[in-house]
Design an enzyme around this catalytic site. Structure first.
Site, mmCIF file in Angstrom:
data_model
loop_
_atom_site.group_PDB
_atom_site.id
_atom_site.type_symbol
_atom_site.label_atom_id
_atom_site.label_comp_id
_atom_site.label_asym_id
_atom_site.label_seq_id
_atom_site.Cartn_x
_atom_site.Cartn_y
_atom_site.Cartn_z
ATOM 1 C CB SER A 385 8.054 10.234 -2.279
ATOM 2 O OG SER A 385 7.021 9.645 -1.333
ATOM 3 C CG ASP A 386 7.425 3.362 -3.424
ATOM 4 O OD1 ASP A 386 5.699 2.982 -2.355
ATOM 5 O OD2 ASP A 386 7.167 1.980 -3.765
ATOM 6 C CE1 TYR A 387 2.144 3.999 3.403
ATOM 7 C CE2 TYR A 387 4.056 4.374 5.022
ATOM 8 C CZ TYR A 387 2.946 4.167 4.469
ATOM 9 O OH TYR A 387 1.605 4.440 6.064
#
Length: 842
Positions: A385-387
């Site tokens: 996942s992105d942040y």
């Protein structure tokens, strides 16, 4: 206390060795400070001594200039005290006399005790699978979730703050399988040691970082290096970046970004290859091959992660993190190709986009991640996942809360949650409730552990911790030369009425503007410790001009504000000059993530400075530093030359000067169109025709697809870029007018250098599908070749067209070519082309 003293400071970013050098000159005490590995530039203007105590105040510079205060008390061999730094707070000091051993030497001696290099072997896929299955069978649910969870190495944050236990605690408990933001090799060693020695199963950590355009040696930003159209040069830059990063313990890259970008308001255009899916695909492939090399088992390569899957570059209004609402055809024909190319090149990881697609955030979008990415495209690697984007599923409004968001992400086959903690908090509970299966966790953990075996850390967890290689590789002469060469190729000459190249032997040059002597030439998404060694434009010019009294300088204004008396000083210098260089642009925080702009013109203070310089009537060259296309209509009308230099990296000043004085003939070509006005955005070459297209014949009619107050066309189109020489193209030759699925067509032009200098030209091939089951773009790039030509030299450039070049996702989402008529174009850019026609017969 006079002499040399050393201490080790534990900062939030890294362990830093500090050496204090105390001298007494003319009855006054002087204090100098040296640091490693992070160079903190200290300057003390107030030093007082009373007995064994020293007080000092001054300034230091890391990312910006800040105040520093030191209070130290000395004995014969040791000293104690504190250092107050704004960025890090108050740090306690305890040290000893002498220079001390370097951190690298100390770590090298320490890490050698843990090496297992004699026993490490590259395992077969079958061996890895067996080992992974055995390990997963021993794991508890919480340990499995731990492998799927990532934490920060410190309290440094790339986004909103996350409430979590310290990384040391998470790692020891087996609640973290990877670490983000370990900027210091000593920190990598500390955390890896905890994972191996204190966690129950001793599973080593992956260390992740955003290596976007260099690690310590910084290369041009991706939008710049895309303008080089030099695939081997880009691949080499990524290989060097991996070489430097892996020496510091980094094993997993959060890059490359392969989003297609059409809206210059979006700050992240700086991280991509521009507006074209074909060129973007080739560059995605080059970057993956550069980062991952021939084998991920090599400790000089890193895992490449394609981001952001998918359509992040289509954010409405060019506003970061915003809604995306596009058709499936656009998704597949425009935004998917670079991801497909990256996967075919072997990319081992993919990161989700922040946006929604068809109302569902991508982080929890099963249709995109499981069905399209995994099942249709066959991706078997790690999906990260992105942040914070798992938590954001609920913020978007697609889930009731973080628990439901975590379930959606797991169901979509998301393997690792970056930094936020929904997996840790809710996955065990969701399993107990029977709402997700433990086998789903098993699948994710197996993918993660597989790559831990592939890169060799399961056998030698410390193999990437190589302080000796850090010293050898980081910012070395060979890497800097490669950066300079790619920077030269990335520069695009947008206008030149003959004022360039400059003459080194005679005449005075006034360099005016906030980028005349600025080191802010690296751009966003870089964390080099050597930013203070960035070569400025003035430094580059001084290296070329023997008589440096002919170089005049004035800042004139700051990036977005005036300087009192600044314009007057600039006028004073410019009046003495024969040529004015206007060094203008955006600073690095005006591009990149969370740096969207409504207005993509240069700030008013810079425009005002430029207007005053133009009034002098002298030859004027605009040198731009920026991370996106800008509105340059006024400058195009008023200056004599425009040189687009982007953010060129560590050797920027040298590369720019090489072009300005003609030691390198510019050959860069734009990969994003430059609008005439912001209101045209998004403007791109491969648009659809519309039912009422604007033509030369109907341009004065009202009910046509056009603006009332300006043209449809950009100021500088995709593929555009000038040279110090000129090239002419012959009429196109085509060897047949019909193409079948098993045949090919050859098309060619003869290109001649009609100028007085050797030069390189990027010859571009475009194709237009005149009709199909869905509307097709007015033209699409399908090939390019570079030719080097001496004055009066000619070369025939031949392109081969096959059915494969004509395929796209049709109305029923089949990837195929459709029978019909086509036009083929060859030219120096997307607008200036020769054309011919052919027919595909099925």
């Amino acid at each position: 206390m006079i002499g040399t003293w050393n201490t080790i400071l534990e900062t939030p970013l890294a362990k830093v060795k500090v050496v204090f050098i105390i001298e007494k000159i003319d009855n006054a005490y002087c204090l100098q400070v040296k640091t490693e590995p992070i160079p903190l530039n200290f300057e003390f203007n107030l030093v007082t001594v009373e007995g064994d105590a020293l007080q000092a105040a001054g300034r230091f510079k890391l990312l910006s200039e800040e105040k520093v205060e030191i209070s130290l008390t000395f004995s014969e061999e040791t000293f104690t005290g504190c250092m107050n730094l704004h960025s890090f707070g108050e740090l306690q000091i305890k040290g000893q006399k002498g220079e001390g051993v370097s951190l690298s030497e100390a770590l090298l001696m320490e890490v050698e005790k843990y090496r297992n290099s004699e026993n490490i072997v590259e395992r077969s896929n079958e061996e890895i699978l067996e080992k992974v299955n055995q390990l997963v069978a021993r794991m508890t649910v919480l340990e499995k979730v731990g492998q799927m969870s990532q934490c920060m190495a410190s309290n440094f944050s790339f986004g909103g703050d996350i409430e979590a236990d310290p990384p040391e605690k998470l790692v020891e408990d087996g609640r973290a399988g990877s670490i983000l933001g370990a900027f210091d090799i000593n920190r990598v060693f500390e955390l890896q040691k905890i994972a191996v020695e204190k966690s129950r199963l001793g599973i080593p950590l992956l260390f992740n970082a955003d290596i976007i355009h260099g690690y310590q040696t910084i290369f041009p930003v991706p939008l710049a290096w895309a303008s080089s159209w030099d695939l081997e040069g880009i691949k080499r830059a990524c290989a060097i970046s991996a070489k430097e990063a892996s020496a510091s313990g980094i094993t997993y890259n959060h890059g490359p970004m392969v989003d297609i970008t059409r809206d210059a308001r979006w700050g992240r255009v700086v991280e991509g290859a521009g507006e074209d899916p074909y060129l973007g695909s080739l560059i995605a492939k080059a970057q993956v091959e550069g980062f991952q090399g021939d084998s991920l088992f090599s400790e000089e390569t890193i895992i490449a992660c394609l981001k952001h899957f998918i359509a992040y570059g289509a954010a409405e209004g060019g506003r970061d993190y915003n809604t995306v609402d596009i058709s499936q055809g656009t998704l597949r024909n425009v935004y998917l190709p670079p991801f497909k190319a990256g996967l075919e090149a072997g990319a081992c990881s993919v990161m989700n986009a922040f946006n929604i697609y068809q109302g569902i955030p991508v982080a929890g979008n099963k249709g995109l991640l499981k069905d399209l990415l995994r099942e249709e495209l066959g991706f078997e690697g790690i999906l990260i996942s992105d942040y914070g984007s798992v938590d954001e599923i609920a913020v978007h409004g697609a889930a009731k809360d973080s628990k439901e968001a975590a379930k959606m992400a797991v169901d979509a086959t998301m393997d690792i949650e970056m930094v936020s903690t929904s997996y840790l908090q809710y996955l065990p509970e969701l399993i107990e409730e029977g709402r997700i299966l433990e086998s789903q966790l098993d699948d994710a953990v197996k993918r993660i552990l597989t790559y831990k075996f592939i890169i060799g850390i399961m056998d030698d967890p410390f193999r990437y911790i190589r302080p000796d290689k850090e010293m050898e590789y980081h910012f070395c002469k060979e890497h800097l030369q490669t950066s300079r060469e790619l920077a030269q190729k990335s520069i695009v000459l947008l206008k030149n009425n003959g004022v360039l190249p400059l003459k080194k032997e005679k005449g005075k040059i006034a360099v005016i503007g906030p980028f005349a002597n600025s080191k802010d030439l690296l751009g966003p998404w870089q964390f080099s410790r050597y930013s203070d060694k960035t070569v400025t434009l003035i430094e580059g010019l001084k290296s070329k001009f023997v008589n440096q009294s002919n170089l005049l300088f004035a800042e004139g204004c700051r990036i977005d504000s005036e300087i009192e008396g600044g314009i007057e000083e600039a006028l004073q210098q410019a009046k003495q000059a024969d040529v004015i260089i206007l060094a203008l642009g955006e600073n690095s925080v005006m591009s990149g993530e969370a740096a969207s702009r409504m207005d993509i013109e240069l700030p008013e203070a810079q425009r005002k400075l430029a207007e005053e310089m133009i009034k002098l009537g002298k030859p004027t060259v605009l040198v731009l530093t920026n991370g996106r296309p800008l509105v340059l209509e006024w400058f195009d009308k008023n200056v004599d030359a425009i040189v687009e230099t982007w953010f060129l990296g560590s050797e920027a000043g040298h590369a720019i000067t090489d072009v300005l004085v003609g030691d390198y003939n510019p050959s860069g070509k734009l990969t994003m169109s430059f609008p005439i006005q912001t209101g045209q955005v998004p403007v791109y070459y491969n648009h659809f025709n519309t039912g009422r297209p604007l033509t030369k014949k109907n341009q004065h009619e009202k009910f046509i697809s056009k603006y009332l107050d300006g043209p449809n066309e950009p100021l500088y189109p995709f593929g555009y870029g000038l040279s110090y020489t000129t090239f002419t193209y012959s009429e196109m030759k085509i060897d047949k007018n019909q193409l079948t699925k098993t045949e090919k067509i050859n098309v060619s032009v003869t290109v001649t250098n009609t100028g007085s200098m050797p030069g390189e030209e990027v010859v571009q091939l475009y194709i237009q599908d005149l009709y199909g089951s869905v509307v097709r773009p007015v033209k699409e790039l399908k090939g390019f070749k570079k030719v080097d030509l001496h004055p009066s030299e000619s070369k025939e450039v031949i392109f081969t067209i096959t059915e494969e070049d004509l395929k796209y996702y049709t109305a029923d989402m089949r990837y195929q070519a459709e029978a019909g008529e086509f036009k083929v174009y060859i030219g120096s850019n997307s607008k200036v082309v020769k054309e011919a026609s052919f027919e595909l017969v099925c």
